[in-house]
Design a protein around this motif. Structure first.
Motif, PDB file in Angstrom:
ATOM      1  N   GLN A  76       6.258  -0.134 -13.992  1.00 26.52           N
ATOM      2  CA  GLN A  76       5.071   0.450 -13.391  1.00 26.52           C
ATOM      3  C   GLN A  76       4.669  -0.361 -12.174  1.00 26.52           C
ATOM      4  N   PHE A  77       4.304   0.351 -11.122  1.00 26.58           N
ATOM      5  CA  PHE A  77       3.934  -0.285  -9.866  1.00 26.58           C
ATOM      6  C   PHE A  77       2.606   0.247  -9.394  1.00 26.58           C
ATOM      7  N   LEU A  78       1.728  -0.657  -8.958  1.00 29.21           N
ATOM      8  CA  LEU A  78       0.505  -0.259  -8.291  1.00 29.21           C
ATOM      9  C   LEU A  78       0.900   0.073  -6.858  1.00 29.21           C
ATOM     10  N   THR A  79       0.601   1.279  -6.417  1.00 27.04           N
ATOM     11  CA  THR A  79       0.967   1.659  -5.054  1.00 27.04           C
ATOM     12  C   THR A  79      -0.267   1.594  -4.157  1.00 27.04           C
ATOM     13  N   PHE A  80      -0.019   1.230  -2.912  1.00 24.17           N
ATOM     14  CA  PHE A  80      -1.095   1.127  -1.936  1.00 24.17           C
ATOM     15  C   PHE A  80      -0.549   1.493  -0.559  1.00 24.17           C
ATOM     16  N   ARG A  81      -1.476   1.737   0.354  1.00 27.60           N
ATOM     17  CA  ARG A  81      -1.105   2.182   1.697  1.00 27.60           C
ATOM     18  C   ARG A  81      -1.405   1.089   2.715  1.00 27.60           C
ATOM     19  N   LEU A  82      -0.503   1.007   3.664  1.00 29.59           N
ATOM     20  CA  LEU A  82      -0.703   0.240   4.884  1.00 29.59           C
ATOM     21  C   LEU A  82      -0.319   1.197   6.009  1.00 29.59           C
ATOM     22  N   ARG A  83      -1.304   1.575   6.790  1.00 23.82           N
ATOM     23  CA  ARG A  83      -1.099   2.587   7.823  1.00 23.82           C
ATOM     24  C   ARG A  83      -0.657   3.877   7.156  1.00 23.82           C
ATOM     25  N   ASP A  84       0.507   4.408   7.518  1.00 22.73           N
ATOM     26  CA  ASP A  84       0.989   5.646   6.911  1.00 22.73           C
ATOM     27  C   ASP A  84       2.102   5.395   5.896  1.00 22.73           C
ATOM     28  N   GLU A  85       2.328   4.154   5.538  1.00 26.52           N
ATOM     29  CA  GLU A  85       3.421   3.811   4.620  1.00 26.52           C
ATOM     30  C   GLU A  85       2.868   3.432   3.257  1.00 26.52           C
ATOM     31  N   GLU A  86       3.692   3.664   2.245  1.00 30.15           N
ATOM     32  CA  GLU A  86       3.284   3.365   0.882  1.00 30.15           C
ATOM     33  C   GLU A  86       4.157   2.251   0.319  1.00 30.15           C
ATOM     34  N   PHE A  87       3.514   1.307  -0.346  1.00 27.48           N
ATOM     35  CA  PHE A  87       4.178   0.158  -0.931  1.00 27.48           C
ATOM     36  C   PHE A  87       3.786   0.048  -2.398  1.00 27.48           C
ATOM     37  N   GLY A  88       4.595  -0.668  -3.164  1.00 27.83           N
ATOM     38  CA  GLY A  88       4.284  -0.874  -4.565  1.00 27.83           C
ATOM     39  C   GLY A  88       4.497  -2.318  -4.960  1.00 27.83           C
ATOM     40  N   VAL A  89       3.674  -2.785  -5.875  1.00 25.97           N
ATOM     41  CA  VAL A  89       3.797  -4.125  -6.433  1.00 25.97           C
ATOM     42  C   VAL A  89       3.786  -3.987  -7.953  1.00 25.97           C
ATOM     43  N   ASP A  90       4.588  -4.797  -8.624  1.00 29.30           N
ATOM     44  CA  ASP A  90       4.702  -4.758 -10.076  1.00 29.30           C
ATOM     45  C   ASP A  90       3.311  -4.814 -10.713  1.00 29.30           C
ATOM     46  N   LEU A  91       2.973  -3.809 -11.486  1.00 34.24           N
ATOM     47  CA  LEU A  91       1.642  -3.708 -12.090  1.00 34.24           C
ATOM     48  C   LEU A  91       1.328  -4.907 -12.982  1.00 34.24           C
ATOM     49  N   LEU A  92       2.340  -5.479 -13.615  1.00 39.57           N
ATOM     50  CA  LEU A  92       2.117  -6.635 -14.481  1.00 39.57           C
ATOM     51  C   LEU A  92       1.668  -7.869 -13.701  1.00 39.57           C
ATOM     52  N   ARG A  93       1.861  -7.857 -12.398  1.00 40.03           N
ATOM     53  CA  ARG A  93       1.456  -8.992 -11.550  1.00 40.03           C
ATOM     54  C   ARG A  93       0.046  -8.814 -11.000  1.00 40.03           C
ATOM     55  N   VAL A  94      -0.545  -7.613 -11.168  1.00 38.00           N
ATOM     56  CA  VAL A  94      -1.876  -7.329 -10.627  1.00 38.00           C
ATOM     57  C   VAL A  94      -2.933  -7.831 -11.605  1.00 38.00           C
ATOM     58  N   GLN A  95      -3.788  -8.697 -11.083  1.00 40.59           N
ATOM     59  CA  GLN A  95      -4.879  -9.244 -11.889  1.00 40.59           C
ATOM     60  C   GLN A  95      -6.113  -8.353 -11.800  1.00 40.59           C
ATOM     61  N   GLU A  96      -6.428  -7.903 -10.590  1.00 37.15           N
ATOM     62  CA  GLU A  96      -7.562  -7.004 -10.400  1.00 37.15           C
ATOM     63  C   GLU A  96      -7.526  -6.392  -9.010  1.00 37.15           C
ATOM     64  N   ILE A  97      -8.320  -5.345  -8.839  1.00 36.37           N
ATOM     65  CA  ILE A  97      -8.498  -4.678  -7.549  1.00 36.37           C
ATOM     66  C   ILE A  97      -9.986  -4.730  -7.257  1.00 36.37           C
ATOM     67  N   ARG A  98     -10.330  -5.222  -6.078  1.00 36.28           N
ATOM     68  CA  ARG A  98     -11.745  -5.332  -5.731  1.00 36.28           C
ATOM     69  C   ARG A  98     -11.980  -4.838  -4.318  1.00 36.28           C
ATOM     70  N   GLY A  99     -13.162  -4.345  -4.072  1.00 33.52           N
ATOM     71  CA  GLY A  99     -13.511  -3.917  -2.726  1.00 33.52           C
ATOM     72  C   GLY A  99     -13.454  -5.092  -1.768  1.00 33.52           C
TER      73      GLY A  99
END
Length: 162
Positions: A18-41
Motif C-alpha cells: 500500500q502506498f500513500l499517493t500525493f501530487r507534485l504539480r501534475d505528477e503523482e508519487f507514492g510512498v510506502d504507507l507503512l513509512r507514513v507516520q502522519e499527514i498534517r496541514g
C-alpha cells in the motif's frame, strides 16, 4: 489488486503493498504507507542556516524537532505558493521522523508486484535512483519513491546535521 504474496519477498523490495499517493504539480508519487507516520496541514517551519535549498527548516512535532523537506524543490520543479491543500507528510526514515511538503495527498493505492514496472533507463543525467519503480493502476501511473534514498540524498553534510 492482490497485495498478498505468500512465500514472496517483502513488500518493500518488490514495490508491492500500500502506498500513500500525493501530487507534485501534475505528477503523482507514492510512498510506502507503512513509512507514513502522519499527514498534517502545512504550517510555518523554522528555517536553518547552511542547509540545502530543499530543506525548508524544522518543525516541532509533539516535542520532537523534525526536518522538513520541500519535494518540489528536491525534484527540480518550479516553486509555488503553499495552498490549503499543501500538506506535510511525516515519514519514518531510520527511526527518525522527516516531514515532506507536497502539493496535495491523493489516496491510498494497493499495488501488487505484477503492477510495478522498473523505472526506465533515461540516461546518465536522469536521477531515477530515487524511485523503486512505477505502479500501473489502469491508465494511471504513479512513481514510487525510495524514501531512504530520497531523504539520505537530501541530508546535509555531517557538519550541518539535523
Amino acid at each position: 489488486m492482490d497485495t498478498n504474496e505468500p512465500n514472496g519477498p517483502p513488500a518493500l523490495s518488490t514495490g508491492s503493498g500500500q502506498f500513500l499517493t500525493f501530487r507534485l504539480r501534475d505528477e503523482e508519487f507514492g510512498v510506502d504507507l507503512l513509512r507514513v507516520q502522519e499527514i498534517r496541514g502545512y504550517s510555518k517551519v523554522t528555517a536553518l542556516p547552511n542547509t540545502p535549498p530543499e530543506v525548508r527548516g524544522v518543525l516541532n512535532l509533539r516535542g520532537a524537532v523534525i526536518p522538513i523537506l520541500d519535494l518540489r524543490v528536491r525534484f527540480g520543479l518550479p516553486p509555488t505558493e503553499y495552498t490549503p491543500f499543501t500538506v506535510i507528510v511525516v515519514v519514518t526514515v531510520a527511526d527518525k521522523a522527516v516531514g515532506l511538503i507536497v502539493d496535495a495527498v491523493s489516496d491510498v493505492l494497493n499495488v501488487g508486484a505484477k503492477d510495478v514496472v522498473p523505472t526506465p533507463d533515461l540516461g546518465t543525467r536522469a536521477e531515477t535512483a530515487l524511485l523503486t519503480g512505477i505502479a500501473r493502476d489502469g491508465p494511471r501511473l504513479v512513481s514510487l519513491i525510495n524514501i531512504d534514498r530520497l531523504v539520505g540524498a537530501a541530508a546535509p553534510e555531517p557538519a550541518h546535521a539535523f
